[in-house]
Every structure is written in C-alpha cells, then in structure tokens.
Design an enzyme around this catalytic site. Structure first.
Site, mmCIF file in Angstrom:
data_model
loop_
_atom_site.group_PDB
_atom_site.id
_atom_site.type_symbol
_atom_site.label_atom_id
_atom_site.label_comp_id
_atom_site.label_asym_id
_atom_site.label_seq_id
_atom_site.Cartn_x
_atom_site.Cartn_y
_atom_site.Cartn_z
ATOM 1 N N GLU A 178 2.283 3.024 2.227
ATOM 2 C CA GLU A 178 2.132 4.363 2.802
ATOM 3 C C GLU A 178 3.441 5.015 3.222
ATOM 4 O O GLU A 178 3.586 5.453 4.361
ATOM 5 C CB GLU A 178 1.181 4.320 4.006
ATOM 6 C CG GLU A 178 -0.240 3.965 3.637
ATOM 7 C CD GLU A 178 -1.203 4.110 4.814
ATOM 8 O OE1 GLU A 178 -0.817 4.656 5.862
ATOM 9 O OE2 GLU A 178 -2.352 3.673 4.669
ATOM 10 N N GLU A 208 -7.063 -0.165 0.829
ATOM 11 C CA GLU A 208 -7.497 -0.280 2.232
ATOM 12 C C GLU A 208 -8.671 0.654 2.436
ATOM 13 O O GLU A 208 -8.685 1.767 1.920
ATOM 14 C CB GLU A 208 -6.396 0.140 3.227
ATOM 15 C CG GLU A 208 -5.249 -0.820 3.351
ATOM 16 C CD GLU A 208 -4.214 -0.372 4.410
ATOM 17 O OE1 GLU A 208 -4.581 0.374 5.341
ATOM 18 O OE2 GLU A 208 -3.057 -0.780 4.272
HETATM 19 C C1 BDP Z 1 -3.479 2.113 7.433
HETATM 20 C C2 BDP Z 1 -2.252 1.233 7.569
HETATM 21 C C3 BDP Z 1 -2.566 -0.035 8.355
HETATM 22 C C4 BDP Z 1 -3.301 0.323 9.629
HETATM 23 C C5 BDP Z 1 -4.579 1.057 9.271
HETATM 24 C C6 BDP Z 1 -5.369 1.425 10.538
HETATM 25 O O1 BDP Z 1 -1.757 0.883 6.295
HETATM 26 O O2 BDP Z 1 -1.383 -0.723 8.663
HETATM 27 O O3 BDP Z 1 -3.561 -0.789 10.435
HETATM 28 O O4 BDP Z 1 -4.212 2.243 8.623
HETATM 29 O O5 BDP Z 1 -5.053 2.446 11.120
HETATM 30 O O6 BDP Z 1 -3.150 3.398 7.064
HETATM 31 O O7 BDP Z 1 -6.242 0.658 10.937
#
Ligand code: BDP
Length: 636
Positions: free
Chosen positions: A442, A531
């Site tokens: 990111e 993710e």
């Molecule tokens: C994502 C990130 C991750 C965060 C996650 C979150 O890559 O590191 O922990 O969001 O906010 O965008 O839980």
C-alpha cells in the site's frame, strides 16, 4: 536439451549484486553451529541524544561496568519484557551483551573460519567482539554476519564478549519509513520531547528478533548456492550454481538424493544441471496426495589443501508461471486460499519462537489454508523452511510498508529498497515454497514518482530472479495506480463496509464486483484479494450483526466469498484474509489493545470467522479432486 539451455540462460541473468552469500547455517561434517541466544544483558541509552553509549564506548568494557543493566532474552523484542513503559516505547540505541566461550579447537585450527550471525535485529545494528567492531547492518527482518576469526585470534582467545547496539529509529529513508517529530510547544511538552511517527498498522517492536549463532566453515568454503528447477514430462531438471570463497581451484561435487536416501543425480563442477528421472515434484498442501516433496542436495567443495566443505540444501522441484487469468504451479492452476500473518505474540513481540511457529502451521493446516503472505516484512528463515516441508505457498514481502511521503520515493530510498530486495532474494531464492516476491504494501502509488520507483524496483527484482513473478500490494484506485503496469499479478487490499460505508455489508457485493472488473478491465492481469476483513472483539455478539462483533466479521467474510466464488471462475486467483491472528499496534483511538481483525485471537484461539473459513477452504481444496476421502474436511 532445450529445457537445459533455457535454464542455463536464465541462470546467467541472475545478477549477484551483493558480494557474498547468506546460506542458512547448518551443521555438516565440516561445519559446527553454536547457538548463543538465551539470556543476554541489556541497557537502553536514555541520554537525551541517545549517544552516551558511543561517547563512553560501552563496547570497550563489560556493559555492567558502564551502569545498570537488566536481563534480556534473545530472541525477543525488548518492548513487552519489563514493567517499564519507557522501555516499551523506547526510541533510540539499546545495548545487548553476552559472554560466550568459543571451543579452543576453533581458535587453534587456523583453517577454521568462525562466523557470528544475527538472524535479524530491528532496525540498525552495530556489532563488536571483544571491543572490536566487526560489522554493522541497516534494516530489520534480514540476517547479517561477520567473519570474527581474526578478531578472536588477536584478542582474548576463547573468550568472546559480543556487544550489539540496536537502534529502532525510522527515517524517511528506512524501510519501513518513519519520521521523528520534536515537539516544540513548551506549554505542552518538556524540552527535548519527541515521538516516532509511522504509517503502518503494527507495533514497531525492536531488539534482537532472531537467533544469534556462531558457526564454523573451513577457510575455503561454500559461500552461496543458487538452484533453479523445472521439468519436462517425468524428468526434473535442477540447475545449480555454487560459489566458493577462499580457494580459486576448489573441486565441487554435487549429489542429489531422494527422501529414501537414494542418490538420483550427481555432477562435478560449480555449475550445471542435474537430471532426475521419475521426478517427484514439490506440490502445495492439498493439491496433491504427496505434497512438499524435498530432495536433498549435498554440495562438497574440496580445496587444494585437501579440506572439504560440505553443505546440504533441501531442494523442491517445481515451476511457477502466470498467465492473464491464472497462477500455475507445475502447470496446474493454483488458487491461493490463505492468510496474511504477522510475526507477533504476547510478551516476545516479534521474537522468534518455535512453539508459536509450529502452532501457527498446525492452525493453518487445520483450517485448510494453502498459502500465506509475509505481510509486511520478511519472516524468519525457519518459517520458510517449515513452509517448504509442509507445502504451504508463500508470497514473500519486503519491509516496504507505509511508503506514503513523497520524500520516501527519492533516490536514497530507492537505492536502499533495491539493496533490501537483493538481501531478500539472496536469502530466500532457494525455497520452493516462495512463489512470488512482493516489493511493497500500500504505497502512495498515485504520487508521480511512484511510476519510476516501481518500474525500477520490479525490474531489478526480476533481474535478481527471473524464475518468480513480482507483485506489490495496492489499495489505490485502479485508474490512478502508477505501479500496476509493471507487476505480474495485481494484489488488491480493500475494506468495504469497514473503512468505507461502515456497517453496510449489503454493499460489499456491488463494490467488490466493481473493484475486480475495473482492475481486470484495465490491466488484464490475474488478481489476488490480498487483504479483506473486519475487526471482531472475541466474545462480542449481536444479531443482526454490528461492527466489532464476531457475527459482523463472519458476515463481511461471507459477502466477500460470494463474489470470490464468481470471479475465481474468471481471473481472481486468490484470497488472503486480513488477518490470521490479532496483533499489537501502536496506541490510537481506532485500536483497542491492538488490531482485532484476526480470525484467531493473539493467543491463537478461534473466533467464529475461523470456522467459517475452515469450511470454505476445505470445500475449495476438495474441488481439486486429488485428496483421498480420509484426508477431506468437511467429509463430503
Ligand atoms: C491495511 C493494512 C494493514 C492494516 C489493515 C487494517 O495493509 O497493515 O492492519 O489495513 O487497518 O490497509 O486493519
């Protein structure tokens, strides 16, 4: 023959930009390993500039003579070990020391090379032996080492005082980046008050995170081995390149053995190709009845003086390819159904811990996960070895997380990032489990310098290893993403009904479909949902679901899965839940003692979402049709 030529050509393109290898220390008839982890002593330099240790040369004498010291376990983060909030949140230099005894024969035998190796320390480290500086290293998560034979022979002989100073300060040019902010408003902050700002969502744990080892090799020694594999019909081909240091005329012999000890191929010379008939390929877990088959490659290098160095490397024979809609392992479509992880646990923070590693693999196999991404930094080598042995596929990520400030796209940052990729590829290139490199998570990829930055980064990574695809993880808008044109696979993170439209799970279907169609429409590259997820505080319930409850996490997952099931028939090649387990973050108003998006708690107990994923992953695994009935879950 043409396959052999291809492999050799590919190997020639491997540019060894770093001078030395970084083979994992193992014992052999010519090598000994002495683990000097355990209890060390520790002192944080609390002086305002954190510079007293260097000014007073704390490495020159036993650390206990410089002032108060405390016990500190290695490996472990130091942050959660004491009752002192200042140690937990400390920024700057900390000092570690341990006295060890080196076997007398190591010192007496001048043909023995003695190496001190640190698995990783976060972030910047300086090492002394008996008061003499032996090396320094920039960057956490990757190993570094120094030949200390000369120092030991010149100083106190068998006695070896190891001093390691470690500094966790992050700057705009470190990976991950960060900034130090001095607070100047004297009505609110005392003189000299500063904080460390970062752009990533995990606690900046620090200290010596992986084992510290002493190991020996003969003076003329195997410095590095590079293996690349392919196959055609039932013939496996293993091309190898061995580099030997300390002798220009060493005779190299390579022998490949099957799991039953049978020698299946051998060759003389430092480069070549081994042919394996009736090859047993390395297959991922749940993709084959006999996954994770490893051969054992013994390399012998005999120098002019007759001394032989022996190193044994596990070798898995497999191929990886990407098409516009598929990820192929051994020419068969592979669907990533897995997890994102962190190296994170109670008390030890990011410290390497075998019980935790084995428990995590058991949980992944229990839930039918076939893969994980090393979000957001390289994990311990021992973890990759476990993945090789269990057939768990890895997307190997460098520590390029949180590159959000335009100043972190400059030349100094890029040069460091290229070096880190060299260190990562050098360390992990021989693991069959590693199927793709990830150069960042990111980043602000819509900023103009990101185009040049990622073009360089991806092409450099390809020049280091042409056998694996390269990706980076994006959360930006498909139309404005400047890195996507350069990668092989598009990895997208999104949090519909969490950070966007909180509470509205009914929108996930529409928004996720749009996301996939937009990205595929623009780039025609396969996509991994790298993710997705939602926080769930274990034990919080509500129906209809509300945010932060276990039911809400489940509902978010189910809505994503409906779309994945459509799109995996087209171009979606994987889904990785955020996150495998709850993990610690810095303190903020959106985190209640850490991030709770785990499907397991930080103590590795399942939330409702874990059972949902378990049903799903096994159902997908059963579709491959290769699993014997007894190995299936749920029994279908
Ligand atoms: C994502 C990130 C991750 C965060 C996650 C979150 O890559 O590191 O922990 O969001 O906010 O965008 O839980």
């Amino acid at each position: 023959r043409s396959a052999e030529r291809l492999l050799l050509a590919a190997l020639c393109s491997v540019c060894q930009a770093l001078q030395d290898g970084m083979l994992f220390p193992t014992e052999s008839p010519s090598r000994e390993v002495k683990d000097v982890s355990g209890l060390w002593i520790f002192r944080a330099d609390e002086s305002p500039e954190r510079s007293r240790g260097f000014e007073q040369q704390w490495y020159k004498s036993p650390l206990a003579e410089t002032g108060p010291v405390i016990d500190m376990p290695v490996p472990s983060s130091y942050n959660d070990i004491t009752q002192d909030a200042q140690i937990r949140d400390f920024i700057g230099w900390v000092w570690y020391e341990k006295d060890v005894w080196v076997p007398a024969r190591w010192i007496q035998d001048r043909g023995t090379r003695i190496v001190l190796r640190v698995g990783s320390a976060h972030y910047y480290s300086v090492l002394w032996v008996n008061g003499v500086k032996v090396t320094e290293h920039v960057g956490g998560h990757l190993p570094f080492e120094a030949d200390i034979s000369g120092v030991l022979r010149q100083t106190s002989g068998n006695q070896c005082r190891i001093t390691i100073a470690v500094n966790n300060t992050l700057t705009l040019e470190t990976l991950p980046p960060g900034t130090i902010q001095y607070m100047t408003d004297r009505s609110r902050y005392p003189a000299g008050y500063f904080v460390q700002n970062t752009n990533f969502d995990f606690f900046n744990y620090a200290g010596i995170h992986r084992p510290v080892l002493l190991y020996t090799t003969p003076k003329a020694h195997i410095d590095d081995i590079t293996v690349e594999t392919t196959f055609s019909d039932n013939i496996g081909l293993v091309s190898f390149n061995v580099s030997v240091l300390g002798s220009s005329k060493a005779a190299v012999k390579v022998t490949l053995s099957a799991q039953d000890g049978r020698c299946v191929a051998s060759a003389d010379g430092s480069r070549g190709v081994l042919k394996v008939t009736d090859v047993n390929l390395w297959w991922p877990y749940l993709m084959h009845e006999n996954p994770a088959y490893l051969y054992s490659m013994e390399v012998q290098a005999t120098a002019e003086d007759g001394q032989t160095d022996v190193y044994t490397l596990p070798v898995g024979i497999r191929t990886v390819k990407v098409t516009s809609t598929q990820f192929l392992i051994n020419n068969k479509p592979f669907y990533f159904h897995g997890v994102n992880k962190h190296e994170d646990a109670d008390i030890r923070g990011k410290g390497f811990d075998w019980p935790l590693v084995v428990k995590d693999f058991n949980l992944m196999k229990w839930m039918g996960a076939n893969s994980f991404r090393t979000s957001h930094y390289p994990y311990a080598e021992e973890i990759l070895q476990m993945a090789d042995r269990h057939g768990i596929v890895i997307i190997d990520e460098c520590p390029g997380v949180g590159i959000k400030d335009i100043r972190s796209f400059g030349n100094v940052s890029l040069a460091h990032h290229l070096t880190v990729m060299e260190e990562l590829v050098r360390r992990d290139k021989n693991h069959p489990s590693v199927v793709m490199w990830s150069v960042a998570n990111e980043p602000a990829s819509e900023m103009p310098p990101a185009g040049f930055y990622f073009k360089e980064l991806v092409s450099h990574t390809r020049s280091l290893d042409s056998s694996r695809p390269v990706t980076y993880i994006t959360a930006s808008n498909y139309a404005r993403d400047l890195g996507a044109p350069y990668v092989d696979v598009i990895c997208v993170n999104s949090y519909f009904s969490w950070y966007q439209d909180p509470g509205h799970t009914e929108l996930i279907g529409l928004q996720l479909n749009t996301q996939f169609d937009n990205w595929y429409g623009k780039y025609q590259k396969p996509i991994i949902q790298s993710e997705y997820g939602a926080d769930a505080v274990p034990g919080l319930h509500s129906d209809p679901p509300m945010m932060f409850t276990e039911e809400y996490q489940k509902t978010v997952l189910q809505n994503y899965h409906n779309v994945f099931d459509q799109k995996r028939k087209e171009f979606v090649i994987g889904e990785l839940i955020w996150n495998f387990a709850d993990f610690m973050t810095s303190q903020s108003i959106i985190r209640v003692v850490g991030n709770k998006k785990g499907i397991f708690t930080r103590q590795r107990q399942p939330k409702a979402g874990a059972f949902l994923l378990r049903e799903r992953y096994w159902r997908i695994a059963n579709e491959t049709g290769v699993l014997p009935t007894w190995a299936r879950y749920p029994c279908l």
